[in-house]
Scaffold this motif. Structure first.
Motif, PDB file in Angstrom:
ATOM      1  N   UNK A  35       0.854  -1.186   0.000  1.00 38.84           N
ATOM      2  CA  UNK A  35       0.000   0.000   0.000  1.00 38.84           C
ATOM      3  C   UNK A  35       0.890   1.237   0.000  1.00 38.84           C
ATOM      4  N   UNK A  36       0.492   2.234  -0.739  1.00 31.90           N
ATOM      5  CA  UNK A  36       1.258   3.484  -0.817  1.00 31.90           C
ATOM      6  C   UNK A  36       0.645   4.501   0.143  1.00 31.90           C
ATOM      7  N   UNK A  93      -2.921   4.285   7.906  1.00 26.06           N
ATOM      8  CA  UNK A  93      -2.307   2.968   8.051  1.00 26.06           C
ATOM      9  C   UNK A  93      -3.112   2.102   9.019  1.00 26.06           C
ATOM     10  N   UNK A  94      -3.471   2.674  10.162  1.00 25.66           N
ATOM     11  CA  UNK A  94      -4.200   1.906  11.168  1.00 25.66           C
ATOM     12  C   UNK A  94      -5.575   1.481  10.656  1.00 25.66           C
ATOM     13  N   UNK A  95      -6.236   2.353   9.915  1.00 31.87           N
ATOM     14  CA  UNK A  95      -7.549   2.002   9.367  1.00 31.87           C
ATOM     15  C   UNK A  95      -7.436   0.849   8.381  1.00 31.87           C
ATOM     16  N   UNK A  96      -6.444   0.918   7.513  1.00 35.98           N
ATOM     17  CA  UNK A  96      -6.289  -0.122   6.498  1.00 35.98           C
ATOM     18  C   UNK A  96      -5.735  -1.423   7.093  1.00 35.98           C
ATOM     19  N   UNK A  97      -5.119  -1.313   8.269  1.00 37.84           N
ATOM     20  CA  UNK A  97      -4.593  -2.499   8.955  1.00 37.84           C
ATOM     21  C   UNK A  97      -5.559  -3.003  10.022  1.00 37.84           C
ATOM     22  N   UNK A  98      -6.812  -2.615   9.933  1.00 36.23           N
ATOM     23  CA  UNK A  98      -7.782  -2.988  10.963  1.00 36.23           C
ATOM     24  C   UNK A  98      -7.953  -4.502  11.076  1.00 36.23           C
ATOM     25  N   UNK A  99      -7.701  -5.224   9.992  1.00 38.60           N
ATOM     26  CA  UNK A  99      -7.843  -6.689  10.006  1.00 38.60           C
ATOM     27  C   UNK A  99      -6.537  -7.396  10.362  1.00 38.60           C
ATOM     28  N   UNK A 100      -5.518  -6.644  10.673  1.00 46.22           N
ATOM     29  CA  UNK A 100      -4.213  -7.246  10.947  1.00 46.22           C
ATOM     30  C   UNK A 100      -4.248  -8.084  12.222  1.00 46.22           C
ATOM     31  N   UNK A 101      -3.439  -9.148  12.234  1.00 48.55           N
ATOM     32  CA  UNK A 101      -3.217  -9.945  13.438  1.00 48.55           C
ATOM     33  C   UNK A 101      -1.913  -9.565  14.120  1.00 48.55           C
ATOM     34  N   UNK A 102      -1.063  -8.825  13.403  1.00 49.97           N
ATOM     35  CA  UNK A 102       0.180  -8.308  13.982  1.00 49.97           C
ATOM     36  C   UNK A 102       0.683  -7.179  13.101  1.00 49.97           C
TER      37      UNK A 102
END
Length: 520
Positions: A297-298, A315-324
């Motif tokens: 992602x840019x 970044x945090x919004x787009x990483x909302x599904x992250x596990x780490x």
């Protein structure tokens, strides 16, 4: 496997005396026989002679018991005793008498040089774990003669001249091929510069009681293959990328794109199912070309081609599904990048690994890391640790245990202090010592790979302490495997990452312990 200080070991022994009827003479006999058994194994294919160099303490008594057993088994054995009979403790004096009666050739210090020069094996029993400060006087002279002989050396409990709790070497110290340590390994065996002198470590059983060990509440432990195996995730046959965890990486500013790529591949090689790398606009196409296995992602970039502080929320919004999350490799150290890091840490909704430039965002203010709402692992090298704590590199390295524990307490994070025998500390004081790795890991990008490995393990459900300890173990083991094939120098970080699946498989199949336990 617990790792103890000299004081803790003496407390355990005292409980054996008080509660179980042990005596120091019994422990000396048990220890000395174990030394003799290991010496006999080292002497396979050799006939002798063996020279035992004994100091004036109980360590010398252990050596004399070993000498008696070796003579009983038919080896030509001499013992150089650097003390008068009046100087020896009662148990050591009794061991000297028994050794002489068994036929051991007892030599005076003046005869040491010639005897050592002709030895097949030298047993170092000069100074034990109770010695304080540098070797002096006759002990220093004995150590110098042992090293000058340039023969195979077996050290008793810890090589003479090495600080039991610190690994410090302030004077002459024995360079051993093998060190047999009793009951539990000692801290100084894993701290440099002393750790460079111990050779192969063998932990010999002397009948310690588990309850006596538990009573000491020992908080230092050696990471072992079986521990790592028990932590690794397991999957059913129908597992797929969506079930193996998602890692989002923020890394790779302009000119440092490779750091982001290496962190990403580290996460993938650790088994993560999906990895997405966020990078500044100019870096993103390069990253996408470097690692087609990753999504990218840019993010809007600063004038210098780095991360803008305002991009943290995106970044945090787009990483909302992250596990780490993994943040830091090649991130940059300008004000924008540092503010980006602090905002990501404060707003994280998944476990976080911070490395490199991200740690520098908290230099001198480690308490800010305690505000992270999710499990946090930070992975400083000694220089980054010094900046974080507002200390010097020298002070960090002088007492690595104190430094890593202090950082864990201030940050409320799991702290991985890189270096030979990497240390991993939890806020409560528990410390893991990592036994894998060598100088092969000291190559550009190696730390970025480690960051990705830890994030990949956390994404698969591993807790922060376990992911840090297992990540360090697998990273080091991958390096060890490469060193055997390619040598210690010139290995690339990407090659270390590529070896991680094989290292993980070796652990799953039952990798032997790297520190030998000897029952005898």
């Amino acid at each position: 496997m617990k790792v103890v200080s000299g004081e803790q070991m003496r407390a355990i022994e005292a409980r054996l005396f008080d509660q179980y009827g042990f005596t120091s003479a019994i422990l000396m006999e048990l220890a000395g026989r174990q030394v003799a058994l290991i010496a006999r194994r080292m002497m396979q294919g050799r006939s002798g002679p063996i020279v035992v160099v004994c100091g004036k303490g109980n360590n010398g008594g252990d050596g004399l018991v070993a000498a008696r057993w070796l003579r009983h088994w038919g080896f030509p054995v001499s013992a150089v005793v650097w003390a008068s009979l009046d100087d020896l403790p009662a148990d050591a004096a009794a061991a000297l008498y028994s050794a002489r009666m068994a036929g051991v050739n007892i030599l005076m210090p003046a005869q040491a040089y010639e005897a050592l020069q002709g030895a097949d094996l030298i047993i170092d029993a000069v100074l034990g774990t109770g010695a304080v400060g540098s070797a002096r006087g006759q002990a220093a002279e004995a150590i110098k003669l042992i090293n000058a002989a340039n023969r195979m050396v077996l050290a008793v409990d810890i090589p003479s001249g090495i600080g039991t709790n610190t690994g410090r070497v302030d004077g002459p110290a024995v360079r051993a091929d093998v060190t047999v340590t009793f009951g539990l390994p000692k801290l100084g065996l894993f701290l440099f510069p002393g750790a460079d002198l111990v050779g192969r470590i063998v932990v010999a059983d002397i009948g310690l009681d588990e309850k006596a060990i538990e009573a000491e509440n020992i908080q230092v432990e050696l990471t072992r293959p079986a521990m790592v195996k028990s932590w690794l995730p397991t999957y059913s046959r129908d597992a797929h990328k969506g079930t193996r965890g998602r890692v989002y990486v923020a890394a790779g500013s302009h000119g440092m794109v490779g750091a982001g790529a290496l962190a990403a591949v580290g996460a993938l090689r650790a088994g993560a199912g999906l990895v997405t790398v966020a990078a500044p606009e100019r870096s993103q196409p390069v990253l996408a070309a470097m690692r087609p296995e990753c999504m990218t992602m840019a993010l809007p970039e600063s004038e210098a081609g780095g991360f803008r502080a305002e991009s943290a929320e995106d970044f945090l919004q787009r990483a909302a599904r992250a596990d780490a999350l993994a943040v830091g490799p090649g991130l940059g150290t300008d004000a924008d990048a540092q503010l980006f890091t602090r905002r990501v840490v404060a707003g994280a909704t998944a476990p976080v690994v911070l490395d490199a430039d991200a740690i520098k965002a908290f230099a001198g203010r480690p308490e800010l890391l305690a505000e992270c709402p999710m499990p946090l692992v930070i992975t400083p090298h000694p220089g980054e640790m010094a900046h974080l704590l507002g200390a010097s590199v020298e002070s960090v390295q002088a007492d690595r245990f104190a430094a890593v524990r202090r950082a864990a307490e201030l940050t409320k994070a799991v702290v991985l202090l890189k270096g030979a025998y990497t240390l991993i500390a939890e806020p409560g004081g528990q410390v893991f010592i990592n036994p894998t790795g060598s100088r092969i890991l000291g190559t550009a990008g190696s730390g970025d790979v480690l960051t990705g490995i830890i994030a990949g393990l956390m994404a698969q459900g591993m807790g922060a302490p376990e992911a840090a300890a297992a990540g360090a173990f697998l990273h080091g083991l991958a390096g060890d495997r490469l060193a055997r094939r390619l040598g210690l120098d010139g290995v690339l970080a990407g090659e270390i990452a590529a070896e991680v699946p094989a290292a993980q498989q070796a652990v799953r199949e039952g990798l032997p312990d790297l520190i030998e336990e000897f029952v005898g």
